[in-house]
Scaffold this motif. Sequence first.
Motif, PDB file in Angstrom:
ATOM      1  N   SER A  11       0.819  -1.212   0.000  1.00  0.00           N
ATOM      2  CA  SER A  11       0.000   0.000   0.000  1.00  0.00           C
ATOM      3  C   SER A  11       0.851   1.260   0.000  1.00  0.00           C
ATOM      4  N   SER A  12       1.945   1.235   0.725  1.00  0.00           N
ATOM      5  CA  SER A  12       2.797   2.434   0.768  1.00  0.00           C
ATOM      6  C   SER A  12       3.470   2.694  -0.575  1.00  0.00           C
ATOM      7  N   VAL A  13       3.687   1.634  -1.356  1.00  0.00           N
ATOM      8  CA  VAL A  13       4.285   1.804  -2.682  1.00  0.00           C
ATOM      9  C   VAL A  13       3.217   2.155  -3.727  1.00  0.00           C
ATOM     10  N   ALA A  14       2.089   1.442  -3.680  1.00  0.00           N
ATOM     11  CA  ALA A  14       1.040   1.619  -4.687  1.00  0.00           C
ATOM     12  C   ALA A  14       0.203   2.873  -4.452  1.00  0.00           C
ATOM     13  N   SER A  22      -7.649  -0.148  -2.888  1.00  0.00           N
ATOM     14  CA  SER A  22      -7.240  -0.680  -1.587  1.00  0.00           C
ATOM     15  C   SER A  22      -7.587  -2.164  -1.476  1.00  0.00           C
ATOM     16  N   LYS A  23      -8.739  -2.531  -2.021  1.00  0.00           N
ATOM     17  CA  LYS A  23      -9.154  -3.924  -2.008  1.00  0.00           C
ATOM     18  C   LYS A  23      -8.177  -4.785  -2.809  1.00  0.00           C
ATOM     19  N   GLU A  24      -7.730  -4.279  -3.928  1.00  0.00           N
ATOM     20  CA  GLU A  24      -6.760  -5.017  -4.751  1.00  0.00           C
ATOM     21  C   GLU A  24      -5.423  -5.162  -4.021  1.00  0.00           C
ATOM     22  N   VAL A  25      -4.995  -4.119  -3.339  1.00  0.00           N
ATOM     23  CA  VAL A  25      -3.764  -4.171  -2.554  1.00  0.00           C
ATOM     24  C   VAL A  25      -3.901  -5.222  -1.444  1.00  0.00           C
ATOM     25  N   ALA A  26      -5.056  -5.273  -0.794  1.00  0.00           N
ATOM     26  CA  ALA A  26      -5.289  -6.261   0.260  1.00  0.00           C
ATOM     27  C   ALA A  26      -5.223  -7.682  -0.294  1.00  0.00           C
ATOM     28  N   LYS A  27      -5.768  -7.885  -1.478  1.00  0.00           N
ATOM     29  CA  LYS A  27      -5.700  -9.207  -2.116  1.00  0.00           C
ATOM     30  C   LYS A  27      -4.252  -9.587  -2.407  1.00  0.00           C
TER      31      LYS A  27
END
Length: 66
Positions: A11-14, A22-27
């Motif tokens: 998340s910190s990079v994207a 955010s949902k995609e990052v969590a996946k």
Amino acid sequence: MLAEASTKDISSVAEPENFEESKEVAKQGGNVAKVALNELESKTGKKVVTSLNSKDLILKKTRKIN
């Protein structure tokens, strides 16, 4: 815990800008943990996740020692 740490780092990079991102990052963070879990289990031949709680595991280990 690996999933959470991975998700935070991704998340910190994207830098997701909305809920869907955010949902995609969590996946992706969850997938990192899944791959690590599968790799560890295949290398050791043992399951990492168990139905025993930590209290039961401690008792089981102390009984083996004594």
